[in-house]
Structure formats: structure tokens, C-alpha cells
Scaffold this motif. Sequence first.
Motif, short mmCIF file in Angstrom:
data_model
loop_
_atom_site.label_atom_id
_atom_site.label_comp_id
_atom_site.label_asym_id
_atom_site.label_seq_id
_atom_site.Cartn_x
_atom_site.Cartn_y
_atom_site.Cartn_z
N ASN A 55 40.51 31.38 32.32
CA ASN A 55 40.93 32.76 32.11
C ASN A 55 39.76 33.69 32.45
O ASN A 55 38.62 33.42 32.05
CB ASN A 55 41.35 32.92 30.65
CG ASN A 55 41.90 34.28 30.33
OD1 ASN A 55 41.27 35.29 30.58
ND2 ASN A 55 43.09 34.31 29.76
N PRO A 56 39.98 34.79 33.17
CA PRO A 56 38.87 35.68 33.51
C PRO A 56 38.14 36.25 32.30
O PRO A 56 36.94 36.49 32.34
CB PRO A 56 39.54 36.79 34.33
CG PRO A 56 41.00 36.69 34.05
CD PRO A 56 41.26 35.25 33.75
N SER A 79 34.16 36.12 31.57
CA SER A 79 33.46 37.37 31.30
C SER A 79 32.65 37.27 30.00
O SER A 79 31.49 37.70 29.95
CB SER A 79 34.46 38.52 31.22
OG SER A 79 33.83 39.71 30.81
N ALA A 105 35.21 35.46 37.28
CA ALA A 105 36.24 36.27 36.59
C ALA A 105 36.93 37.20 37.58
O ALA A 105 38.16 37.35 37.55
CB ALA A 105 35.60 37.06 35.46
N ASP A 145 37.15 36.72 40.84
CA ASP A 145 37.95 35.90 41.75
C ASP A 145 39.32 35.59 41.15
O ASP A 145 40.34 35.61 41.84
CB ASP A 145 37.23 34.59 42.06
CG ASP A 145 36.04 34.78 42.99
OD1 ASP A 145 35.99 35.83 43.67
OD2 ASP A 145 35.16 33.90 43.03
N LEU A 146 39.33 35.30 39.84
CA LEU A 146 40.58 34.97 39.18
C LEU A 146 41.48 36.19 39.04
O LEU A 146 42.71 36.08 39.10
CB LEU A 146 40.30 34.37 37.80
CG LEU A 146 39.71 32.96 37.80
CD1 LEU A 146 39.24 32.58 36.40
CD2 LEU A 146 40.73 31.94 38.31
N ASP A 147 40.86 37.37 38.83
CA ASP A 147 41.65 38.59 38.67
C ASP A 147 40.87 39.76 39.26
O ASP A 147 40.05 40.38 38.58
CB ASP A 147 41.94 38.85 37.18
CG ASP A 147 42.82 40.09 36.98
OD1 ASP A 147 43.22 40.71 37.99
OD2 ASP A 147 43.10 40.44 35.82
N PRO A 148 41.12 40.07 40.54
CA PRO A 148 40.39 41.17 41.20
C PRO A 148 40.63 42.54 40.55
O PRO A 148 39.90 43.49 40.84
CB PRO A 148 40.94 41.15 42.63
CG PRO A 148 41.47 39.76 42.82
CD PRO A 148 42.01 39.36 41.48
N GLN A 149 41.64 42.65 39.68
CA GLN A 149 41.91 43.92 38.99
C GLN A 149 41.25 43.99 37.61
O GLN A 149 41.48 44.94 36.86
CB GLN A 149 43.43 44.11 38.84
CG GLN A 149 44.18 44.07 40.15
CD GLN A 149 43.70 45.13 41.13
OE1 GLN A 149 43.60 46.30 40.77
NE2 GLN A 149 43.38 44.72 42.35
N PHE A 150 40.42 43.00 37.28
CA PHE A 150 39.79 42.92 35.96
C PHE A 150 38.50 43.75 35.97
O PHE A 150 37.44 43.30 36.39
CB PHE A 150 39.50 41.46 35.63
CG PHE A 150 38.90 41.23 34.27
CD1 PHE A 150 39.44 41.82 33.14
CD2 PHE A 150 37.81 40.39 34.12
CE1 PHE A 150 38.89 41.58 31.88
CE2 PHE A 150 37.25 40.15 32.87
CZ PHE A 150 37.80 40.75 31.76
#
Length: 341
Positions: A138-139, A143, A165, A167-172
Motif C-alpha cells: 500500500n502506498p 510513505s 509509494a 509508483d503505486l499511486d501517482p495521485q498520492f
Amino acid sequence: MADARKKQLAFNIIDFLRTSQRDGTVKEDESESLDIAIEVISSAFGVDLESADDVAQYSIKPASLLSLLDVLAKTKSKATSTGAGAGAAPAAPAASGPTEEDKTKADALKTKGNGLMSQKEYNQAIQQYTEAIKLNPNPVYYSNRAAAYGALNQHDKAVEDAARAIDLDPQFAKGYSRLGHAQFSLGEFQKAIDAYEAGLKLDPANNNMKSSLATAKLRLGEQAPATERSASPSAPAAGGGMPDLSSLASMLGGAGGGAGGAGGMPDLSEMMRNPQMMAMAQQMMANGGLERLMSNPNIRQMAENMQSGGGMPDFNQLASDPALREMAQQFMGGQGGAGGR
């Protein structure tokens, strides 16, 4: 000697048996039989569930043998129902991922890691986040582990986790903030600027990232040779001098005395009656130093730790921070006051 594929199968069979013992699938009075089976399989195939090398080489987490079996069963069922007609494309296996049980366990590990962070038990927090990541990549977990690595000054590892993190969720957006802080701490100010700017595109109202971005830009501009900085006309001409940061640590309750005792909360009213402290505060406000000081990511992280229950910082450690000494020289003049270096 078993080949690598057979070792991997044996390793994950052992993992399945261990999981069955922990989750109550196997009754307690039958668990001893599984222990014998685990020992025999481990010895016969030369694998060890506790070996970090074997885990890295053979573990299939976050998948499990059961989840792979489910995929196989679904694929087989779909192939049977569609028949074996000419030109029929084989059914694609369903994507495997963490089960709801895995997610629940991972979140509990993350919560435990957060508690250890507030107690400054950073190495133990890293262990909890690592176990959570194994169950559910999980991002947020990456993190949080980046923050723990940063607290231990292991900023290279913090950069890796923050990048993972993202890479897993570019919107994070938080991932970009973590990445920027780690790169700032490594002195990679341009990279930190890029990370903060990317994060602000996702979260434009994030004041912490705005302050961090401004500080990173400032530090990038200050990478000129020291001789150029000392000749700069922007330095105050008054003989304010560099404050004695060790004395400041004592005044703020660091080891060795001062209000509040060792590590305790300082007596603010007593501090403000101290002529040296008052002079320092007036100089900082006059030179815009207070605003810049509070925009520094290291200071912000210290404040966040205090807000999350981490207690008062070690002011002697702050006094030895080269970055803070440099800030103080810029804010109050580098004329060499008592204790200045």
C-alpha cells in the motif's frame, strides 16, 4: 538437492501451514503435528521461513497458495464452460491480490507502527510497516516507512520508499512530500523542488509543501561558495553575531540544566525574561528569520512529532545541526558571537 522451483513450492507450503496454525484453521492439539511436518519439509528441501534470503527468493506474497488455487479453479471452470472450440483464446488468469484478511492484518500492523513512531521507536516501526507491506503493498505503508527511515537519517532508503509509494499511486500527494523531504535532507535541492512542485499540482492548498518548496528554492540559491555568501550585502551589519546554540539548548530545557530540567518543557515566561533570548528573538523577527525557520522541513517534522505525542525534541541535537547553524548565521549575522562556529 531440490531445484529452485521445488524449493519455492516447499517454502510456500510451509508458509501455508504456519498461517493455518496462526489463524485457527488447525486445532491447537493438532498444531504439534504440523510443527513436525514443517520441520521435515524444511529440512528435506533446504528452506527456512525465517531466512531473509529465502523470503526474498521464494515468497510469493502478497499472493498465497490459496489465492493461486482460486485463480486456477476459476480459469479451469471458465475454460470448461466455453469449450475447446477452434480459435478460442485461453482464458486470462484473474489478477491475484491481498485478501480482505490480509488487508485487515496489514492495517493493524500500520497502526502499531504509527504508535511506535510517536514513541520514537523508529526501527521497530519500520519492522511493522515492512510486515504490513508484505501483506498489502500500500502506498501509505511505504510513505510511513519513508518517514521512519528519515527519522533515522537513512534518507536514501526514504527516497526509495517514497518513490515506490508514488509508483503505486501517482495521485498520492503525500508521497511527493515524503520524497521532497528526503531529497532535501540529502542536499538534493533541485530534486526536492521537482518533487514538491509535482505534489502541489495534486494538492495546491498544501501549505506545508508550499513552505518546503520555498525553503528548497532558498537553499538551492545558497549553494554559492561561502566567500560569496560572506560578501553578500544582505547580511546584517549589526554586531548581533552567531548565538551560542549550546546555551540556547540549555535555556530550552536540554541536557545540562535550564528551565524545565533535562528534556522537559521549558518555562516560556522565564525564557522571555532572559535578555539574550529577547535579543535573539528581536533579531530573528527583524531579519525575517522566524518565518524561514518555521518553513524548514526539519523544524516542521519536529513540530509534527511533538503534535503526535513524540514529546519535546533534543535541543542539543538541534544545536549540532549544521543547517540550523547556517540559518542562524544568516538571520543574525556571522560576526562570531559567543560559542559561534
